[in-house]
Design an enzyme around this catalytic site. Structure first.
Site, mmCIF file in Angstrom:
data_model
loop_
_atom_site.group_PDB
_atom_site.id
_atom_site.type_symbol
_atom_site.label_atom_id
_atom_site.label_comp_id
_atom_site.label_asym_id
_atom_site.label_seq_id
_atom_site.Cartn_x
_atom_site.Cartn_y
_atom_site.Cartn_z
ATOM 1 N N GLN A 224 -2.665 5.763 1.166
ATOM 2 C CA GLN A 224 -3.546 6.868 0.788
ATOM 3 C C GLN A 224 -3.710 7.839 1.960
ATOM 4 O O GLN A 224 -3.625 9.053 1.787
ATOM 5 C CB GLN A 224 -4.932 6.374 0.348
ATOM 6 C CG GLN A 224 -5.853 7.526 0.046
ATOM 7 C CD GLN A 224 -7.280 7.143 -0.257
ATOM 8 O OE1 GLN A 224 -8.009 7.984 -0.728
ATOM 9 N NE2 GLN A 224 -7.719 5.926 -0.007
ATOM 10 N N LYS B 246 2.179 2.648 -8.028
ATOM 11 C CA LYS B 246 3.271 2.161 -8.871
ATOM 12 C C LYS B 246 3.299 0.646 -8.938
ATOM 13 O O LYS B 246 3.887 0.090 -9.857
ATOM 14 C CB LYS B 246 4.614 2.654 -8.337
ATOM 15 C CG LYS B 246 4.821 4.142 -8.425
ATOM 16 C CD LYS B 246 6.223 4.440 -7.927
ATOM 17 C CE LYS B 246 6.488 5.892 -7.737
ATOM 18 N NZ LYS B 246 7.860 6.115 -7.258
ATOM 19 N N HIS C 132 8.077 5.446 -1.545
ATOM 20 C CA HIS C 132 8.734 6.243 -2.586
ATOM 21 C C HIS C 132 7.638 6.987 -3.332
ATOM 22 O O HIS C 132 6.743 6.368 -3.900
ATOM 23 C CB HIS C 132 9.529 5.354 -3.542
ATOM 24 C CG HIS C 132 10.268 6.148 -4.569
ATOM 25 N ND1 HIS C 132 10.319 5.787 -5.881
ATOM 26 C CD2 HIS C 132 10.978 7.292 -4.460
ATOM 27 C CE1 HIS C 132 11.040 6.681 -6.550
ATOM 28 N NE2 HIS C 132 11.449 7.601 -5.702
#
Length: 182
Positions: free
Chosen positions: A88, A71, A22
């Site tokens: 990443q 997050k 997400h």
């Protein structure tokens, strides 16, 4: 008119289960509010959330320069490898794909900055799937930002069909009984 005169915002959720991605994206020009937010986030890490520049490989940052903001606090060796490794790399490749495909103009890449808030589930169990999902989520979030999608009409149509997300779907009774009055 230049691409992204102030800020564009996009979101995408790809996959399911522990390897889903997400990603929320903010893209804007250097010298504007996105640069202020980008530099502030980079300079003010908090416990468990240390924003960092996304790289294609060490010493080769993706362009537009992209700040990876996790997050979820990295928890355990596999989750750390997914956050700083596969997610990443997926983010970097998704940004590069968007530039390659013209979603983000290559001739403006040096003048733009991206902030990407990326969810990596602490229960991640497949680094390759994590990479694929993050790559797609980054690309789709950038496309959504550039195209200003979904439109307000699309949001209202989706809400009529019922709100849902991977973590919760309210029942019809809950939707009807909890609607604000007045």
């Amino acid at each position: 008119m230049p691409f992204a005169p102030a800020a564009l915002i996009g979101e995408s959720f790809v996959g399911d289960g522990p390897n889903a991605a997400h990603t929320n994206i903010v893209i804007g020009r250097k010298g504007g509010p996105v640069e202020t937010a980008w530099a502030t986030a980079l300079a003010t890490p908090s416990a468990g959330h240390v924003p960092y520049m996304t790289v294609v490989r060490p010493s080769v940052p993706v362009k537009p320069l992209t700040l990876f903001v996790n997050k979820a606090v990295a928890a355990g060796e596999l989750h750390e490898r997914a956050t700083w490794g596969s997610a990443q790399a997926g983010l970097a490749q998704g940004v590069a794909d968007a530039v390659t495909d013209g979603v983000v103009p290559a001739d403006e890449a040096d003048d733009l900055l991206i902030i990407a808030a990326a969810w990596v589930n602490p229960k991640v169990d497949d680094l390759d799937e994590s990479f694929r999902n993050q790559r797609t989520a980054a690309y789709r979030a950038l496309r959504a930002a550039v195209e200003s999608t979904p439109t307000p009409g699309e949001v209202l149509d989706a809400a009529k069909a019922g709100v849902t997300n991977p973590f919760y779907t309210p029942s019809e009774e809950q939707l009807a009984s909890s609607r604000p009055q007045g």
